[in-house]
Scaffold this motif. Structure first.
Motif, PDB file in Angstrom:
ATOM      1  N   ALA A  95      15.731  20.279 106.417  1.00 21.53           N
ATOM      2  CA  ALA A  95      15.772  21.681 106.838  1.00 21.53           C
ATOM      3  C   ALA A  95      17.113  22.047 107.469  1.00 21.53           C
ATOM      4  O   ALA A  95      17.558  23.186 107.371  1.00 21.53           O
ATOM      5  CB  ALA A  95      14.631  21.980 107.809  1.00 21.53           C
ATOM      6  N   GLY A  96      17.768  21.081 108.107  1.00 26.48           N
ATOM      7  CA  GLY A  96      19.039  21.346 108.781  1.00 26.48           C
ATOM      8  C   GLY A  96      20.272  21.219 107.904  1.00 26.48           C
ATOM      9  O   GLY A  96      21.391  21.386 108.387  1.00 26.48           O
ATOM     10  N   LEU A  97      20.094  20.928 106.620  1.00 25.96           N
ATOM     11  CA  LEU A  97      21.243  20.817 105.725  1.00 25.96           C
ATOM     12  C   LEU A  97      21.969  22.155 105.573  1.00 25.96           C
ATOM     13  O   LEU A  97      21.349  23.224 105.634  1.00 25.96           O
ATOM     14  CB  LEU A  97      20.796  20.362 104.334  1.00 25.96           C
ATOM     15  CG  LEU A  97      20.331  18.929 104.170  1.00 25.96           C
ATOM     16  CD1 LEU A  97      19.727  18.728 102.781  1.00 25.96           C
ATOM     17  CD2 LEU A  97      21.477  17.954 104.408  1.00 25.96           C
ATOM     18  N   ALA A  98      23.264  22.099 105.314  1.00 27.59           N
ATOM     19  CA  ALA A  98      24.031  23.311 105.009  1.00 27.59           C
ATOM     20  C   ALA A  98      23.364  24.069 103.858  1.00 27.59           C
ATOM     21  O   ALA A  98      23.326  25.293 103.856  1.00 27.59           O
ATOM     22  CB  ALA A  98      25.466  22.941 104.650  1.00 27.59           C
TER      23      ALA A  98
ATOM     24  N   PRO B 272      20.636  13.694 105.804  1.00 27.34           N
ATOM     25  CA  PRO B 272      19.482  14.233 106.515  1.00 27.34           C
ATOM     26  C   PRO B 272      18.526  13.150 107.022  1.00 27.34           C
ATOM     27  O   PRO B 272      17.556  13.454 107.704  1.00 27.34           O
ATOM     28  CB  PRO B 272      18.794  15.109 105.458  1.00 27.34           C
ATOM     29  CG  PRO B 272      19.137  14.457 104.164  1.00 27.34           C
ATOM     30  CD  PRO B 272      20.527  13.904 104.356  1.00 27.34           C
ATOM     31  N   ASP B 273      18.799  11.885 106.700  1.00 26.32           N
ATOM     32  CA  ASP B 273      17.944  10.788 107.147  1.00 26.32           C
ATOM     33  C   ASP B 273      18.470  10.106 108.407  1.00 26.32           C
ATOM     34  O   ASP B 273      17.868   9.145 108.894  1.00 26.32           O
ATOM     35  CB  ASP B 273      17.771   9.762 106.029  1.00 26.32           C
ATOM     36  CG  ASP B 273      16.973  10.342 104.869  1.00 26.32           C
ATOM     37  OD1 ASP B 273      15.932  10.968 105.134  1.00 26.32           O
ATOM     38  OD2 ASP B 273      17.402  10.197 103.710  1.00 26.32           O
ATOM     39  N   ALA B 274      19.585  10.593 108.930  1.00 26.32           N
ATOM     40  CA  ALA B 274      20.119  10.037 110.176  1.00 26.32           C
ATOM     41  C   ALA B 274      19.118  10.295 111.304  1.00 26.32           C
ATOM     42  O   ALA B 274      18.476  11.352 111.343  1.00 26.32           O
ATOM     43  CB  ALA B 274      21.454  10.685 110.511  1.00 26.32           C
ATOM     44  N   PRO B 275      18.969   9.347 112.244  1.00 22.26           N
ATOM     45  CA  PRO B 275      18.033   9.543 113.358  1.00 22.26           C
ATOM     46  C   PRO B 275      18.666  10.394 114.461  1.00 22.26           C
ATOM     47  O   PRO B 275      18.796   9.985 115.612  1.00 22.26           O
ATOM     48  CB  PRO B 275      17.751   8.111 113.819  1.00 22.26           C
ATOM     49  CG  PRO B 275      18.999   7.374 113.510  1.00 22.26           C
ATOM     50  CD  PRO B 275      19.548   8.002 112.245  1.00 22.26           C
TER      51      PRO B 275
END
Length: 190
Positions: A16-19, A81-84
């Protein structure tokens, strides 16, 4: 380190937070973005990974279909987007001259960019940062996103110069997207 990855296994920033999902960067998905180095949804070769995990931080070659004639600038963003972390980790932000029609391997290096390529700040440094997920955290998706902009980005949204603006400020300052394309690859450290 694998223990940390297992502890954080279910912590991920999310897509959801992707550019790609930012309202100001919405546009028609008409740019066909691809790489001769890896296929869509395939594993990114280790040579393109971070030096700290055995790679070379060498940006992959990218090709795309022609941008619309009215394109003033291209914006390239690479995110994990999989970074914690609370938001996707930014591996690259670069502005490209609209005359650039593809990239060979390596032109996103901040110390030696290709003509027509301006690497900006990323999540940790400047230029392309290869995949380097936490060992044992599972596969990470790396989203390469290309936006054809009708007006060039000249400052960050906070008024900072492009050389000092944080990645999110540059993305917030961009808009008037004429076309866009996306390529997803994966990398994992077992």
């Amino acid at each position: 380190m694998a223990v940390l990855g297992k502890l954080l296994k279910n912590r991920r920033a999310g897509q959801a937070g992707l550019a790609w999902n930012a309202p100001n960067l919405d546009g028609e998905s008409t740019l066909a973005l691809s790489s001769p180095d890896f296929d869509e949804e395939a594993t990114i070769p280790t040579v393109h990974a971070a030096k700290r995990v055995g790679g070379r931080d060498l940006s992959p070659a990218l090709t795309w279909s022609p941008a619309p004639d009215a394109t003033a600038q291209l914006l390239l963003v690479v995110e994990d987007p999989d970074a914690p972390t609370p938001a996707p980790f930014v591996h690259c932000v670069a502005l490209l001259d609209p005359s650039v029609t593809g990239l060979p391997q390596g032109p996103l290096d901040a110390a030696n960019p290709s003509d027509g390529v301006r690497p900006l700040r990323s999540g940790a440094g400047r230029g392309y940062l290869g995949p380097g997920p936490i060992k044992g955290h599972g596969p990470h998706r790396y989203v390469f996103q290309l936006f054809a902009l009708a007006t060039p980005v000249t400052t960050g949204s906070s008024g900072a110069t492009l050389d000092t603006a944080r990645p999110r400020d540059v993305l917030a300052a961009a808009g008037d997207v004429l076309a866009r394309g996306r390529l997803d690859g994966f990398y994992e450290r077992a």
